[in-house]
Design an enzyme around this catalytic site. Structure first.
Site, PDB file in Angstrom:
ATOM      1  N   ASP A   1       1.418   4.138  10.109  1.00 39.75           N
ATOM      2  CA  ASP A   1       2.328   4.091   8.956  1.00 39.75           C
ATOM      3  C   ASP A   1       4.119   4.251   8.270  1.00 39.75           C
ATOM      4  OD1 ASP A   1       2.565   3.641   5.641  1.00 39.75           O
ATOM      5  OD2 ASP A   1       0.762   5.595   5.532  1.00 39.75           O
ATOM      6  N   ASP A   2       4.544   3.667   7.822  1.00 38.68           N
ATOM      7  CA  ASP A   2       6.337   3.637   7.762  1.00 38.68           C
ATOM      8  C   ASP A   2       6.312   3.490   9.166  1.00 38.68           C
ATOM      9  OD1 ASP A   2       5.092   3.733   4.925  1.00 38.68           O
ATOM     10  OD2 ASP A   2       6.716   5.347   4.535  1.00 38.68           O
TER      11      ASP A   2
ATOM     12  N   HIS B   1       3.875   8.708   8.034  1.00 40.03           N
ATOM     13  CA  HIS B   1       4.744   8.641   6.796  1.00 40.03           C
ATOM     14  C   HIS B   1       5.009  10.250   5.977  1.00 40.03           C
ATOM     15  CE1 HIS B   1       3.159   7.945   2.231  1.00 40.03           C
ATOM     16  NE2 HIS B   1       3.929   6.695   2.012  1.00 40.03           N
TER      17      HIS B   1
ATOM     18  N   ASP C   1       2.291  -0.373   9.891  1.00 40.91           N
ATOM     19  CA  ASP C   1       1.604  -1.205   9.001  1.00 40.91           C
ATOM     20  C   ASP C   1       2.901  -2.068   7.613  1.00 40.91           C
ATOM     21  OD1 ASP C   1       2.947   1.057   7.455  1.00 40.91           O
ATOM     22  OD2 ASP C   1       1.790   0.868   5.629  1.00 40.91           O
ATOM     23  N   ASN C   2       4.063  -1.007   7.653  1.00 41.60           N
ATOM     24  CA  ASN C   2       5.341  -2.026   7.496  1.00 41.60           C
ATOM     25  C   ASN C   2       7.043  -0.957   7.802  1.00 41.60           C
ATOM     26  OD1 ASN C   2       4.052   0.119   4.699  1.00 41.60           O
ATOM     27  ND2 ASN C   2       5.746   0.386   5.589  1.00 41.60           N
TER      28      ASN C   2
ATOM     29  N   LYS D   1      11.002  -0.450   4.178  1.00 37.97           N
ATOM     30  CA  LYS D   1       9.676  -0.445   3.803  1.00 37.97           C
ATOM     31  C   LYS D   1      10.534  -1.247   1.834  1.00 37.97           C
ATOM     32  CE  LYS D   1       5.867   2.457   1.822  1.00 37.97           C
ATOM     33  NZ  LYS D   1       5.780   3.944   1.702  1.00 37.97           N
TER      34      LYS D   1
ATOM     35  N   CYS E   1       2.165  -0.308   1.811  1.00 38.66           N
ATOM     36  CA  CYS E   1       0.387  -0.051   2.594  1.00 38.66           C
ATOM     37  C   CYS E   1       0.117  -0.747   1.912  1.00 38.66           C
ATOM     38  CB  CYS E   1       0.946   1.880   2.174  1.00 38.66           C
ATOM     39  SG  CYS E   1       2.224   2.693   2.669  1.00 38.66           S
TER      40      CYS E   1
ATOM     41  N   SER F   1      -2.316   7.400   0.679  1.00 41.55           N
ATOM     42  CA  SER F   1      -1.164   8.169   1.196  1.00 41.55           C
ATOM     43  C   SER F   1      -1.129   9.234   1.219  1.00 41.55           C
ATOM     44  CB  SER F   1       0.571   7.161   0.632  1.00 41.55           C
ATOM     45  OG  SER F   1       0.152   6.419   0.799  1.00 41.55           O
TER      46      SER F   1
ATOM     47  N   LYS G   1      -6.160   6.060   7.040  1.00 45.35           N
ATOM     48  CA  LYS G   1      -5.574   5.594   5.699  1.00 45.35           C
ATOM     49  C   LYS G   1      -6.274   4.973   5.175  1.00 45.35           C
ATOM     50  CE  LYS G   1      -1.443   4.380   3.310  1.00 45.35           C
ATOM     51  NZ  LYS G   1      -0.217   5.088   3.320  1.00 45.35           N
TER      52      LYS G   1
ATOM     53  N   HIS H   1      -6.697   3.089   1.223  1.00 45.09           N
ATOM     54  CA  HIS H   1      -5.236   3.139   0.799  1.00 45.09           C
ATOM     55  C   HIS H   1      -5.662   1.311   0.247  1.00 45.09           C
ATOM     56  CE1 HIS H   1      -1.079   3.576  -0.721  1.00 45.09           C
ATOM     57  NE2 HIS H   1      -1.941   3.281  -1.890  1.00 45.09           N
TER      58      HIS H   1
ATOM     59  N   ARG I   1      -2.452  -3.592   4.495  1.00 52.50           N
ATOM     60  CA  ARG I   1      -3.718  -3.356   5.143  1.00 52.50           C
ATOM     61  C   ARG I   1      -4.567  -4.761   4.318  1.00 52.50           C
ATOM     62  NH1 ARG I   1      -3.604   2.577   6.336  1.00 52.50           N
ATOM     63  NH2 ARG I   1      -1.346   2.735   6.934  1.00 52.50           N
TER      64      ARG I   1
END
Ligand SMILES: [Ca+2]
Length: 475
Positions: free
Chosen positions: A40-41, A259, A311-312, A332, A80, A157, A132, A134, A84
């Site tokens: 994540d991130d 994240h 994811d980003n 992001k 996110c 998140s 996660k 989301h 996803r």
């Protein structure tokens, strides 16, 4: 009788028998196991093998050396939920309808969408979502309603709060002075203020997230420092159970880290030269290594495809807790490369050659048709936006004709990359203004998107606008 005349039919018969045996193996050969690890991130440059000098990732570096490392791999949205949803459906957000980020509430990925788990389960796969999600926290949107046999994780998140409609397990654990009564009170406050995130945060509920098992909360607030370890523990356990059941497995493992808020377990806390952000990535790296060792020790290595990606891009403005996009612009929420281009490694011993680097323009949406090919599962009768990369993965050194990639912002196509060229008709910021003039970049010469070539190449702008137009009309 001439002995040769007797011998020839015997040889022919033998050949036929061998052919039949090989065909039978081909027909009953187990489809590959699939493990997708989606962090994540995490920024493009937050891995040793992507140039980080302060985050130590020996196991991911080795995974890259044993597989393919992508330098031009894009997520299908730089936030996110939309990112996803696209990975799991093989479709852009303008098609699956998830535009940005879900907050706890009653929205989610449409149950009518077909996820990879729903696609693979009828093929005999055991399916697990760990981490996660989301894509909706109400019961009808949870992983167990989208093709996953099991779910363990925070359903959104890790900086959010309890959702309005989640159920509590009878034996739920309450931590940090929380009780069931207080938690129910907090949940009821969320329910009454569901559209008012500011009020919920003012109440002090932010960063207090539930850990769910299946469709019930089992721990509140989740102990985030032990999450990475617990997620990987669960993955290893699931792999063992699927193997015992003689089923191929699909594990979708999505760590909460890196994240914000960042947490690392005591073994990793304070260890990385990059600070707490580095601690969290180094902890993920360690457990990826554990997972790969686990597969090898159980003889599953050669029939398991493992993908690692983020994811980003990095969430900028978070100080030391912000990752690095390296030379790429922005992060992001943006459609500049720093938001969309992520580290990505695919490893599948015996099938995908080791030590490859691919600069092919590819995306998470390509995974769906690629896994369909690898698992020999007929494609669903619906529009997919991705392209089958199987030939490229099996021979990364062979010439590869990449397809155009469309940059999405809030569910709309707002740019396109074709070969080295990238057009953003109204720039790449999160809040687009129609007054912003077009931006054209040559990503090969200018990966940092510093020099706008729009005025020098009006013909290229026309060509790329036509691609965008054709794509928009296909929706
Ligand atoms: Ca993210």
């Amino acid at each position: 009788m001439n002995p040769r005349l007797v011998f020839m039919p015997v040889l022919t018969l033998l050949g036929l028998l061998i052919f039949a045996a090989v065909s039978a193996i081909g027909a009953t050969e187990r489809p590959p196991n699939i493990v997708i690890i989606f962090t994540d991130d995490q920024g493009y440059a937050d891995l040793g093998c992507y140039g980080s000098e302060s985050i130590r990732t020996p196991r991911l570096d080795r995974m890259a050396a044993e597989g393919v490392r992508f330098t031009n791999f894009h997520v299908a949205a730089s936030v996110c939920s939309a990112s996803r949803a696209s990975l799991l459906t093989g479709r852009y957000s303008s098609r699956h309808g998830v535009r940005g980020v879900f907050v706890p509430g009653n929205n989610g990925l449409s149950p009518g969408e077909l996820t990879l788990a729903e696609f693979l389960r009828p093929r005999g796969y055991a399916t697990a979502c760990i981490g996660k999600w989301h894509l909706g926290d109400a019961p009808q949107f949870l992983p167990t309603a989208q093709g996953f046999d099991t779910y363990l994780g925070i359903p959104y998140s890790n900086d959010m709060y309890v959702g309005p409609s989640q159920a509590w397990a009878d034996n739920a654990t309450f931590r940090d002075g929380w009780t069931r009564e207080r938690a129910l009170e907090a949940q009821s406050f969320v329910k009454n203020n569901v559209a008012n995130r500011a009020a919920i945060e003012a109440k002090g509920l932010r960063d207090l997230v539930p850990l769910m098992e299946g469709q019930q909360i089992v721990e509140f607030p989740a102990d985030q420092a032990s999450l990475t370890r617990r997620y990987f523990d669960r993955a290893l356990d699931f792999i063992d159970r699927a193997s015992a059941d003689k089923k191929p497995f699909f594990v979708y493992l999505t760590p909460a880290m890196p994240h914000v808020p960042l947490f690392a377990s005591s073994e990793f806390l304070g260890q990385s030269p990059r600070g707490l952000y580095g601690d969290t990535v180094e902890e993920i790296d360690y457990h990826v290594g554990r997972l790969l060792d686990h597969l090898a020790a159980r003889g599953l290595d050669e029939n398991t495809l493992v993908l690692f990606a983020s994811d980003n891009g990095p969430w900028l403005g978070k100080g030391d807790a912000t990752g690095s996009a390296g030379t790429f612009r922005d992060g992001k929420f943006s459609t500049y490369e720093g938001g969309l281009r992520v580290p990505a490694i695919i490893r599948w011993p015996t099938r995908i050659p080791a030590g490859q680097t691919s600069d092919a323009l590819v995306s998470t949406i390509d995974l769906f048709p690629t896994l369909a090919r690898f698992t020999r599962t007929p494609l669903p009768d619906r529009a997919l936006d991705g392209h089958d990369l199987s030939a490229h993965l099996l021979t990364p050194s062979a010439p590869f004709a990449s397809q155009p990639y469309f940059c999405m912002n809030d569910g709309q196509p707002v740019g396109v990359i074709s070969g080295p060229w990238k057009l953003l008709p109204h720039g790449g910021k999160r809040n687009l203004s129609p007054e912003t003039p077009p931006e054209l970049y040559n990503l090969t010469d200018d990966p940092g998107e510093k020099t706008n070539l729009a005025s020098a190449h009006p013909e290229k702008i026309r060509e790329l606008k036509a691609l965008l137009h054709i794509f928009s009309n296909s929706l």
